[in-house]
Write an enzyme that holds these catalytic residues in place. Structure first.
Site, short mmCIF file in Angstrom:
data_model
loop_
_atom_site.label_atom_id
_atom_site.label_comp_id
_atom_site.label_asym_id
_atom_site.label_seq_id
_atom_site.Cartn_x
_atom_site.Cartn_y
_atom_site.Cartn_z
N GLU A 18 -27.05 34.49 47.93
CA GLU A 18 -25.94 35.42 48.16
C GLU A 18 -25.21 35.02 49.45
OE1 GLU A 18 -26.29 39.41 46.01
OE2 GLU A 18 -27.16 39.65 47.98
N HIS A 61 -32.28 41.34 51.75
CA HIS A 61 -30.84 41.43 51.46
C HIS A 61 -30.06 41.28 52.77
CE1 HIS A 61 -26.95 43.06 50.34
NE2 HIS A 61 -27.29 42.77 49.08
P1 PGA Z 1 -21.35 42.92 45.46
O1 PGA Z 1 -22.79 43.01 46.12
O2 PGA Z 1 -21.53 42.55 44.02
O3 PGA Z 1 -20.75 44.30 45.62
O4 PGA Z 1 -20.58 41.88 46.24
C1 PGA Z 1 -23.79 42.09 45.79
C2 PGA Z 1 -25.05 42.38 46.56
O5 PGA Z 1 -24.97 42.94 47.66
O6 PGA Z 1 -26.16 42.08 46.10
#
Ligand code: PGA
Length: 259
Positions: A171, A101
């Protein structure tokens, strides 16, 4: 008429370091459970802080809603203060684990570390959700080189058999968390997802690249979730903030079930 089996949407809740108490964790989980266990077309995975996993596991029934972890140690056992191993997670009946992550990479985790974490997870039959994403989207498309490097360094060691067991979460860091201005657009996500499949096709095969499950994450809420599922070429979503609000998260699940 040919009956084409619909693929389940994969919706992952990443609670991060929330909530403050077990009582709240149980309350949020119970709210999510009411909806998640009814939905045929959605696989829901809640990733709470480690400390709540055992208690929440007692509330799990059936396979439509299961637990995941937010990270895993690179090591199997020994002197690693504060870490949790894949063996321990398997023992706690965890099915999935988020690996790489951006909030971990931002604290020094390298793609080499991610590669090791994928391997220890697969060995224990945990499904790794491998996060990749650029910190900014520049006009010269250098972010694509960044993405390619992250994918190659994190996944290069995997066999064709193992690559098909993992899930990739795209992401873009600038769209993740409280400091994000907004989510990506579904169209730009689609482009990034196509690029990820191109890299996978070069590394493995076209067949593998097309069959991999890719998720989008970053500022998903109940207003934008379906745009991504319908238009971005993804098979699911990784949801942070909105997954702590059972009503909102349930709308995301209900909407995904109808697609
Ligand atoms: P968020 O986080 O939906 O609060 O932007 C997503 C993540 O960190 O996986």
């Amino acid at each position: 008429m040919v009956n084409i089996k619909k693929q389940k949407k994969l919706i992952i809740a990443n609670w991060k370091m929330n909530p403050d108490s077990l009582k709240e964790a149980i309350s949020i989980f119970s709210g999510i459970k009411k909806t998640a266990t009814k939905l045929r077309n959605v696989q829901t995975v809640v990733c709470p802080p480690y400390i709540f996993i055992n208690e929440l596991q007692k509330k799990v029934s059936g396979h439509r809603l299961v637990l995941g972890a937010q990270d895993v140690s690179m090591n199997n056992r020994g002197a690693f203060t504060g870490e949790i191993s894949a063996i321990q997670l398997r023992g706690a009946k965890v099915g999935y684990v988020i690996v790489g992550h951006s909030e971990r990479r931002g604290r020094g985790e390298t793609s080499g570390d991610v590669a090791t974490k994928i391997q220890v997870s697969l060995k224990e039959k945990l499904i790794p959700i491998v996060c990749v994403g650029e910190s900014e989207r520049d006009e010269h498309a250098e972010y694509l080189t960044f993405l390619r490097n992250e994918i190659e360094e994190s996944l290069a060691h995997l066999s064709e058999k193992d690559i098909s067991k993992i899930i990739i979460a795209y992401e873009p860091i600038w769209a993740v968390g409280v400091n994000a201005n907004s989510a990506d657009s579904p169209e730009d996500t689609e482009e990034a997802v196509l690029f990820i499949r191109k890299v996978l096709s070069e590394m493995f095969s076209k067949k593998i690249a097309l069959s991999m499950n890719i998720l989008y994450g970053g500022s998903i809420n109940d207003k934008n979730s379906n745009f991504f599922l319908e238009r971005a070429g993804v098979q699911g979503l990784l949801v942070g903030r909105a997954s702590l609000k059972p009503k909102q998260f349930s709308s995301i699940l209900n909407n995904a079930n109808l697609i």
